[in-house]
Enzyme design. Structure first.
Site, short mmCIF file in Angstrom:
data_model
loop_
_atom_site.label_atom_id
_atom_site.label_comp_id
_atom_site.label_asym_id
_atom_site.label_seq_id
_atom_site.Cartn_x
_atom_site.Cartn_y
_atom_site.Cartn_z
N ASN A 30 0.98 -1.15 -0.03
CA ASN A 30 0.17 0.22 0.11
C ASN A 30 0.95 1.25 0.14
O ASN A 30 0.65 2.17 -0.82
CB ASN A 30 -0.96 -0.07 1.06
N HIS A 46 -7.94 -0.89 6.45
CA HIS A 46 -8.06 -2.05 7.07
C HIS A 46 -8.90 -3.04 6.24
O HIS A 46 -9.61 -2.56 5.41
CB HIS A 46 -9.03 -1.58 8.38
N GLN A 91 -7.31 -3.94 -4.69
CA GLN A 91 -8.50 -2.98 -4.40
C GLN A 91 -7.91 -1.90 -3.53
O GLN A 91 -8.06 -0.59 -3.65
CB GLN A 91 -9.83 -3.39 -3.93
N GLU A 92 -7.21 -2.53 -2.26
CA GLU A 92 -6.60 -1.53 -1.40
C GLU A 92 -5.66 -0.39 -2.25
O GLU A 92 -5.56 0.67 -2.06
CB GLU A 92 -5.82 -2.15 -0.49
C1 GAR Z 1 -3.14 -4.80 4.32
O1 GAR Z 1 -4.12 -5.63 3.69
C2 GAR Z 1 -3.83 -3.81 5.18
O2 GAR Z 1 -5.11 -3.86 5.04
C3 GAR Z 1 -3.51 -4.55 6.38
O3 GAR Z 1 -2.40 -5.14 6.11
C4 GAR Z 1 -1.85 -5.14 4.73
C5 GAR Z 1 -0.69 -4.63 4.78
O4 GAR Z 1 -0.19 -4.99 3.45
N1 GAR Z 1 -3.71 -3.77 7.60
C6 GAR Z 1 -4.03 -4.33 8.76
O5 GAR Z 1 -4.50 -5.23 8.88
C7 GAR Z 1 -4.12 -3.09 10.02
N2 GAR Z 1 -4.71 -3.79 11.05
P1 GAR Z 1 1.14 -4.20 2.90
O6 GAR Z 1 2.20 -4.06 3.72
O7 GAR Z 1 1.61 -4.99 1.61
O8 GAR Z 1 0.50 -2.76 2.51
#
Ligand code: GAR
Length: 193
Positions: A14, A113, A177-178
């Site tokens: 992200n 989240h 999607q994030e």
């Molecule tokens: C993502 O899916 C985010 O939504 C989640 O951790 C992942 C991080 O991925 N966050 C949580 O669970 C917060 N409570 P990334 O390091 O590849 O962005």
């Protein structure tokens, strides 16, 4: 200049999506917005490599080096403040923050989240969504308040839960999607500051 500071604990995909948007998209140029720093509580967080390769200042603050949550959060806040951020972005930052920290950055602290809040706050969201028989899952960008995963919702994305899904396949679908909604929410938020 609108500085963004991003906090990560792991892969940082992200964060990478936001860095790419801030380096390439028109809104960032118009708003004079840039990712000023990426800070991790884990030295081996993969995302730090991407940040360094993209010319972004990085720092590691290991929570295990501090006696209390308050002491860690105070040091973290000081580190963040040195970049004079307009916005602080939690991107897979897996630490619960103290009310003192949250209040310090009130109104300029965002989180993503991996569930359709208010459903499934906390951990293991994808497994819980599958076990509950949900037909849809997703992700939520929200402002951070003192209570975990509760602040005002800024954006959401919805994906189907497929019969053959495992927590891993669902997580991957949600994560795609994030990467769309988080940079978009950051742009929107900065535009309206
Ligand atoms: C993502 O899916 C985010 O939504 C989640 O951790 C992942 C991080 O991925 N966050 C949580 O669970 C917060 N409570 P990334 O390091 O590849 O962005």
């Amino acid at each position: 200049m609108k500085n963004i500071v991003i906090l990560i604990s792991g892969g940082g995909s992200n964060m990478a999506a936001i860095v790419r948007a801030a380096q390439q998209q028109e809104w960032a140029r118009r708003l004079d917005a840039r990712v000023a720093a990426v800070i991790s509580n884990k030295a081996d967080a993969q995302g730090l490599v991407f940040a360094r390769e993209h010319g972004i200042a990085t720092a590691v603050l290991n929570h295990k080096d501090f006696d209390s949550r308050e002491a860690f959060d105070a040091a973290l806040a000081q580190q963040i403040d040195s970049h004079e951020p307009a916005l602080v972005v939690l991107a897979g930052f897996m630490r619960i923050l103290t009310p003192g920290f949250v209040n310090h950055f009130a109104g300029r602290l965002l989180n993503i989240h991996p569930s359709l809040l208010p459903a499934f706050p906390g951990l293991h969201t994808h497994q819980r969504a599958i076990e509950a028989g949900c037909k849809f899952a997703g992700a939520t960008v929200h402002q951070v308040t003192a209570e975990l995963d509760v602040g005002p919702i800024l954006d959401q994305a919805v994906v189907p839960v497929l019969p053959e899904d495992t927590p891993q396949t669902l997580a991957a679908r949600v994560l795609t999607q994030e990467h769309i909604i988080y940079p978009r929410a950051v742009a929107h938020f900065l535009r309206h500051l």
